[in-house]
Scaffold this motif. Structure first.
Motif, mmCIF file in Angstrom:
data_model
loop_
_atom_site.group_PDB
_atom_site.id
_atom_site.type_symbol
_atom_site.label_atom_id
_atom_site.label_comp_id
_atom_site.label_asym_id
_atom_site.label_seq_id
_atom_site.Cartn_x
_atom_site.Cartn_y
_atom_site.Cartn_z
ATOM 1 N N PHE A 270 58.179 40.298 44.226
ATOM 2 C CA PHE A 270 57.039 41.196 44.034
ATOM 3 C C PHE A 270 56.635 41.893 45.335
ATOM 4 N N GLU A 271 57.521 41.860 46.311
ATOM 5 C CA GLU A 271 57.201 42.470 47.605
ATOM 6 C C GLU A 271 56.971 43.967 47.507
ATOM 7 N N ASP A 272 57.654 44.648 46.573
ATOM 8 C CA ASP A 272 57.544 46.106 46.478
ATOM 9 C C ASP A 272 56.548 46.552 45.412
ATOM 10 N N THR A 273 55.689 45.640 44.940
ATOM 11 C CA THR A 273 54.689 45.996 43.938
ATOM 12 C C THR A 273 53.319 46.078 44.575
ATOM 13 N N GLU A 274 52.409 46.797 43.927
ATOM 14 C CA GLU A 274 51.075 47.039 44.501
ATOM 15 C C GLU A 274 50.167 45.821 44.375
ATOM 16 N N ASP A 275 50.202 45.135 43.230
ATOM 17 C CA ASP A 275 49.260 44.051 42.966
ATOM 18 C C ASP A 275 49.870 42.695 43.293
ATOM 19 N N SER A 276 49.063 41.820 43.867
ATOM 20 C CA SER A 276 49.501 40.453 44.121
ATOM 21 C C SER A 276 49.520 39.678 42.810
ATOM 22 N N LEU A 277 50.188 38.536 42.798
ATOM 23 C CA LEU A 277 50.221 37.723 41.586
ATOM 24 C C LEU A 277 48.825 37.242 41.219
ATOM 25 N N ALA A 278 48.037 36.858 42.219
ATOM 26 C CA ALA A 278 46.666 36.415 41.943
ATOM 27 C C ALA A 278 45.855 37.537 41.311
ATOM 28 N N ALA A 279 46.050 38.769 41.789
ATOM 29 C CA ALA A 279 45.333 39.916 41.224
ATOM 30 C C ALA A 279 45.764 40.176 39.792
ATOM 31 N N ARG A 280 47.048 39.999 39.489
ATOM 32 C CA ARG A 280 47.542 40.200 38.122
ATOM 33 C C ARG A 280 46.887 39.205 37.162
ATOM 34 N N ILE A 281 46.774 37.959 37.605
ATOM 35 C CA ILE A 281 46.135 36.949 36.763
ATOM 36 C C ILE A 281 44.658 37.297 36.560
ATOM 37 N N ALA A 282 43.980 37.669 37.633
ATOM 38 C CA ALA A 282 42.557 38.010 37.543
ATOM 39 C C ALA A 282 42.336 39.231 36.655
ATOM 40 N N ASP A 283 43.216 40.228 36.745
ATOM 41 C CA ASP A 283 43.085 41.429 35.915
ATOM 42 C C ASP A 283 43.262 41.100 34.433
ATOM 43 N N ARG A 284 44.178 40.170 34.141
ATOM 44 C CA ARG A 284 44.371 39.790 32.731
ATOM 45 C C ARG A 284 43.159 39.038 32.209
ATOM 46 N N ARG A 285 42.560 38.195 33.059
ATOM 47 C CA ARG A 285 41.343 37.504 32.659
ATOM 48 C C ARG A 285 40.203 38.484 32.456
ATOM 49 N N LEU A 286 40.143 39.499 33.302
ATOM 50 C CA LEU A 286 39.111 40.524 33.160
ATOM 51 C C LEU A 286 39.266 41.267 31.836
ATOM 52 N N LYS A 287 40.493 41.573 31.464
ATOM 53 C CA LYS A 287 40.746 42.274 30.206
ATOM 54 C C LYS A 287 40.294 41.436 29.016
ATOM 55 N N THR A 288 40.579 40.135 29.059
ATOM 56 C CA THR A 288 40.144 39.244 27.984
ATOM 57 C C THR A 288 38.625 39.164 27.932
ATOM 58 N N ALA A 289 38.005 39.060 29.094
ATOM 59 C CA ALA A 289 36.546 38.990 29.147
ATOM 60 C C ALA A 289 35.915 40.256 28.574
ATOM 61 N N CYS A 290 36.464 41.413 28.929
ATOM 62 C CA CYS A 290 35.921 42.679 28.409
ATOM 63 C C CYS A 290 36.011 42.719 26.877
ATOM 64 N N GLU A 291 37.126 42.263 26.355
ATOM 65 C CA GLU A 291 37.295 42.266 24.897
ATOM 66 C C GLU A 291 36.275 41.347 24.232
ATOM 67 N N LEU A 292 36.050 40.165 24.813
ATOM 68 C CA LEU A 292 35.082 39.229 24.244
ATOM 69 C C LEU A 292 33.662 39.766 24.347
ATOM 70 N N LEU A 293 33.336 40.400 25.453
ATOM 71 C CA LEU A 293 31.993 40.952 25.614
ATOM 72 C C LEU A 293 31.725 42.068 24.606
ATOM 73 N N ARG A 294 32.786 42.813 24.258
ATOM 74 C CA ARG A 294 32.617 43.902 23.274
ATOM 75 C C ARG A 294 32.531 43.375 21.848
ATOM 76 N N THR A 295 33.292 42.332 21.543
ATOM 77 C CA THR A 295 33.453 41.906 20.146
ATOM 78 C C THR A 295 32.688 40.643 19.775
ATOM 79 N N ARG A 296 32.193 39.910 20.784
ATOM 80 C CA ARG A 296 31.494 38.650 20.495
ATOM 81 C C ARG A 296 30.101 38.659 21.123
ATOM 82 N N PRO A 297 29.153 39.395 20.537
ATOM 83 C CA PRO A 297 27.801 39.440 21.100
ATOM 84 C C PRO A 297 27.094 38.091 21.052
ATOM 85 N N ASP A 298 27.584 37.175 20.227
ATOM 86 C CA ASP A 298 26.970 35.858 20.100
ATOM 87 C C ASP A 298 27.392 34.897 21.210
ATOM 88 N N MET A 299 28.410 35.247 21.980
ATOM 89 C CA MET A 299 28.955 34.350 22.996
ATOM 90 C C MET A 299 28.248 34.564 24.336
#
Length: 350
Positions: A270-299
């Motif tokens: 991954f030396e020639d890529t822009e995002d670090s592995l830690a950033a990729r994991i965090a971005d995927r968690r952010l995407k999941t969180a955004c989906e839950l915040l939009r679709t699960r107002p009870d959570m």
């Protein structure tokens, strides 16, 4: 048509919504050449649907298909969307239209998909690798709308895996990292190149061929050779992040352990890529969180953080502010307001 492949439900033309979803998935809007798919309909469309195969349907008048296809320097790529059909490559066609190619494909839509090779019938599901050799007879039947994407590789480029490619066998086990990585790569690579999103160089084509060879020889392929393949490692990492990002203990170290390689060896891919592995994991968690915040107002926000894989609410809050400029609570409020505005706009006025 044999009784085995009889379907009591007549096929229908491709619904506009299905076409729109497919075009968005294969990246038509990202094409650099403003590509338009080939539209094939009715009996005439059936005759032109595929090279070296015969196409049959229960109702030829309702046949409908869209296709992108492209010949690269060494291999061909394609992605298509079609109504139920039966493809066959019989001894007569093999004699009249010789073809020494391996066709390897993946589809994403649910539905029955059967391939008969020799005297055996194999069922394929979404995300499973399906490969057939044009040098041997086969019959392929889909009972619902299907969206295959794949590669056409000359058998001579497969080296010592040619023998495996010509055997009648089930797809590579779908639960393995190699199978999922290969399927994920083929789906993206075939779509991007056929539609015109990317222009691969010969080295990339050869890397794709090597990945297919590894999948064909999965049972006895040396794992050290597999993890030296950058395409495999990157696709395997994407698959691991997709499946494990909700686990707060999932880190780049965990990825290295899953792949049985050192952390240094992992980072090298991954030396020639822009995002670090830690950033990729965090971005995927952010995407999941955004989906839950939009679709699960009870959570509760704290529960959203936990379910999304963030180790704590403050960690999630910091990620939201860093990437989106607002906190999770404000994100939820804005998403709800936008949804209400859309609903009000679409409501009839008195």
């Amino acid at each position: 048509m044999t009784e085995l492949f009889r379907d009591d439900v007549p096929p229908a033309a491709l619904p506009p919504k299905v076409i729109e979803t497919w075009e968005r998935r294969v990246g038509v809007h990202r094409s650099n050449i403003q590509a338009e798919p080939i539209r094939l309909t009715g009996p005439d469309g059936m005759r032109h649907f595929g090279q070296h195969v015969e196409v049959q349907t229960d109702d030829p008048g309702s046949f409908d298909a869209l296709m992108f296809a492209r010949q690269l320097s060494m291999i061909g790529t394609f992605c298509s969307l079609h109504t139920p059909l039966q493809l066959s490559r019989n001894p007569r066609l093999i004699e009249q239209q010789p073809s020494e190619d391996l066709v390897i494909g993946v589809h994403t839509l649910e539905g029955r998909h059967i391939i008969r090779q020799g005297s055996r019938d194999f069922a394929y599901g979404p995300g499973q690798l399906a490969f057939v050799s044009n040098a041997s007879p086969y019959l392929e039947r889909t009972f619902e709308i299907n969206d295959p994407a794949g590669l056409v590789i000359p058998l001579e480029l497969l080296g010592n895996q040619r023998r495996v490619a010509e055997q009648a066998r089930r797809p590579v086990a779908s639960h393995t990292l190699l199978a999922r990585a290969t399927a994920s790569f083929i789906l993206q690579f075939a779509s991007d190149t056929a539609v015109g999103v990317t222009e691969p160089d010969p080295d990339t084509e050869m890397a794709a061929i090597e990945l297919v060879r590894a999948a064909l020889g999965q049972l006895d392929y040396d794992n050290r050779q597999i993890t030296d393949n950058a395409l495999f490692v990157r696709e395997a990492v994407s698959d691991l992040i997709e499946r494990h990002h909700r686990d707060p203990s999932f880190t780049p170290n965990a990825i290295a352990r899953y792949l049985h390689i050192s952390r240094r060896q992992l980072y090298r891919h991954f030396e020639d890529t822009e995002d670090s592995l830690a950033a990729r994991i965090a971005d995927r968690r952010l995407k999941t969180a955004c989906e839950l915040l939009r679709t699960r107002p009870d959570m509760a926000v704290s529960e959203v953080a936990r379910v999304s894989g963030f180790p704590s609410s403050p960690t999630m809050r910091n990620r939201f502010r860093a990437e989106l400029g607002i906190g999770p609570s404000e994100y939820r409020a804005r998403a709800a307001a936008e949804a209400d505005a859309v609903e009000d706009w679409g409501s009839p006025t008195s």
